[in-house]
Design an enzyme around this catalytic site. Structure first.
Site, PDB file in Angstrom:
ATOM      1  N   ARG A   1     -10.526 -11.536   1.459  1.00 14.79           N
ATOM      2  CA  ARG A   1     -11.289 -12.598   0.795  1.00 14.79           C
ATOM      3  C   ARG A   1     -10.641 -13.978   0.969  1.00 14.79           C
ATOM      4  O   ARG A   1     -11.297 -14.948   1.040  1.00 14.79           O
ATOM      5  CB  ARG A   1     -11.775 -12.170  -0.714  1.00 14.79           C
ATOM      6  CG  ARG A   1     -10.594 -12.130  -1.431  1.00 14.79           C
ATOM      7  CD  ARG A   1     -10.999 -11.389  -2.796  1.00 14.79           C
ATOM      8  NE  ARG A   1     -10.774  -9.924  -2.509  1.00 14.79           N
ATOM      9  CZ  ARG A   1     -11.168  -8.895  -3.220  1.00 14.79           C
ATOM     10  NH1 ARG A   1     -11.510  -9.093  -4.495  1.00 14.79           N
ATOM     11  NH2 ARG A   1     -11.161  -7.565  -2.924  1.00 14.79           N
TER      12      ARG A   1
ATOM     13  N   LYS B   1       0.923  -1.289   0.028  1.00 14.99           N
ATOM     14  CA  LYS B   1      -0.124   0.151   0.126  1.00 14.99           C
ATOM     15  C   LYS B   1       0.834   1.263  -0.063  1.00 14.99           C
ATOM     16  O   LYS B   1       1.812   1.259   0.664  1.00 14.99           O
ATOM     17  CB  LYS B   1      -0.744   0.107   1.109  1.00 14.99           C
ATOM     18  CG  LYS B   1      -1.886  -1.064   1.120  1.00 14.99           C
ATOM     19  CD  LYS B   1      -2.825  -1.035   2.554  1.00 14.99           C
ATOM     20  CE  LYS B   1      -3.733  -1.916   2.760  1.00 14.99           C
ATOM     21  NZ  LYS B   1      -4.913  -1.666   1.935  1.00 14.99           N
TER      22      LYS B   1
END
Length: 488
Positions: free
Chosen positions: A339, A265
């Site tokens: 996920r 990130k």
């Protein structure tokens, strides 16, 4: 921190003059004052009536106006709250929240009298009277945590408030978890805090990495490969219903810190990724609330605890991992890790518990914030009945939730050239394709909801019932869902 403790007492007007700290009264915009307000008005030589005449007409329900250093009283302030007897639950809670915010560390005596929403006012006080200062070194002021609530039927109000205050306790647990820095709330510390919930009646077990490998949770384990913190799954069971009834399963994403892994990130704002375990935090807080209020239902909470870090061992973009279900997953972006955690825990939950329904919660996508901002969580579901029941519960509790679409057209974006599925489907409809990925791991016949809470788990500015930071969103709605639809 623990929620404020309440002492529900019979109204004792003769003691009002001696009450220290702050006194709260409720007055309508016009019409007669109740007994407690009339007493305060006389003691302050008509100040309450003058204030109402001056500001009441333009004030909304729930508005708080303070009379500082009132004459005739030992209290340092009288908080006058504009609130009629006929008010909504939301208005009563907001009125209580205004008191919780205003009181600071002062003692508080609330003259609720015969107000029909006294229990909801107490809930509002409890929810807003929160601060996270565990890591501040300044000397803390002495905190008079107890609130005296004077009502005409204290036993009845206390009974009505008890389950609400249990929910507040659960929400505080969630907030504390979400607010903790990642060097404190490691996967091990998180698991230890959940194990401690055995003290209130939950059955708790921790599955360690060797057990997860035996179960075949390759997707979940791939996320934590680059971290020194061991990956874990914690299972919390509350069996308060019929022994033969299948449980409702709550599944939470617990990424205690998310660097993005090899798909790193940007540095700006990465400090906020301490809240990427928000889904697991809500599951934990809900389970605590259900246990404290002795819910007559069977509910199991499962959380996958990992840390997503870059290192020489970390999963790379382009790697293929195998889920517990057996599906192979091409990892296109290691920052789409939540996920991968959820899919294995969801499969395990269904295989082991055969739940009556399953709800997963995760701070899953930035895309849901683009779509819904910080007002609503995204709701995705394969079952209209369960979904509508949740939306009704969320609306009743004032927790924003908005249903989003699913469809085969979105699922096509997840097709992989070299594996059964890839973990991202590109920028278009990012929150929907994430939900479609998860739906792949929902077994036929299992009613399922996915809640993307990225925009509501932690916010930069205060809300009606919480200061800036972790909100505890979802604990109230899920507790009500259980009460309205799963309790015997």
């Amino acid at each position: 921190m623990r929620p404020v403790q309440f002492a529900f007492e019979e109204t004792q007007l003769d003691e009002i003059a001696k009450a220290e700290g702050r006194i709260a009264i409720f007055v309508p915009q016009e019409g007669n004052l109740d007994q407690g307000s009339r007493r305060i008005n006389r003691m302050t030589r008509g100040a309450v009536e003058r204030l109402r005449e001056d500001k009441g007409a333009d004030a909304a329900n729930g508005t708080l106006i303070t009379l500082a250093f009132p004459t005739g009283l030992a209290a340092e302030a009288v908080d006058v709250v504009i609130l009629p007897r006929r008010c909504s639950i939301e208005e009563a809670r907001k009125a209580g929240a205004a008191l919780g915010k205003a009181r600071g560390n002062a003692a508080l005596t609330v003259l609720a009298g015969t107000h029909p929403k006294a229990a909801q006012i107490a809930f509002g006080i409890a929810m807003r009277d929160y601060g996270f200062d565990d890591h501040k070194t300044a000397d803390a002021e002495e905190d008079a945590r107890a609130v005296r609530m004077m009502v005409s039927k204290p036993a009845d109000v206390e009974a009505a408030a008890a389950p609400l205050l249990a929910v507040a306790d659960g929400a505080f647990f969630t907030r504390d978890l979400v607010n903790e820095p990642a060097n404190v709330l490691t996967t091990t510390e998180f698991a230890d805090r959940l194990v401690a919930l055995q003290e209130i009646g939950l059955e708790v077990e921790v599955l360690e990495e060797d057990q997860l490998k035996e179960l075949g949770m390759g997707a979940l384990l791939s996320v934590g490969e680059g971290s020194e913190s061991p990956s874990k799954v914690v299972v919390m069971q509350w069996n308060g219903g019929d022994k033969a009834a299948p449980p409702l399963a709550l599944v939470g994403k617990g990424v205690v810190f998310d660097t993005g892994g090899i798909s790193l990130k940007p540095a700006a704002g990465m400090e906020d990724m301490t809240m990427d375990m928000g889904g697991a935090g809500v599951v934990a807080g809900t389970m605590k609330a259900l246990a404290l209020r002795k819910a007559k239902a069977n509910v199991v909470g499962l959380v996958g605890l990992v840390e997503n870090m870059p290192s020489g061992r970390a999963t790379r973009p382009g790697d293929v991992v195998t889920s517990m279900k057996g599906d192979t997953i091409e990892v296109i972006n290691t920052d789409a890790e939540g996920r991968l955690v959820l899919c294995d825990v969801m499969h395990y939950a269904q295989d082991r518990f055969k739940p009556a329904g399953m709800i997963d919660l995760a701070t899953l996508t930035g895309a849901i914030i683009i779509g819904l901002g910080h007002e609503n969580a995204g709701v995705f579901s394969n079952d209209d009945m369960l979904c509508n029941a949740f939306l009704k519960a969320a609306d009743a509790e004032g927790e924003g939730a908005w249903r989003m679409p699913l469809g085969k057209g979105y699922a096509k974006q997840l097709k992989s050239r070299i594996a059964d599925v890839k973990n991202v489907g590109g920028r278009p409809a990012g929150s929907i394709t994430a939900a479609e990925f998860l739906q792949r791991f929902v077994q036929e016949g299992t009613p399922w909801i996915h809640l993307d809470i990225a925009g509501v788990a932690s916010v930069k500015s205060e809300t009606a019932l919480a200061p800036a930071g972790a909100t505890g969103w979802g604990v109230s709605a899920l507790s009500r869902l259980v009460a309205d639809n799963f309790e015997v």
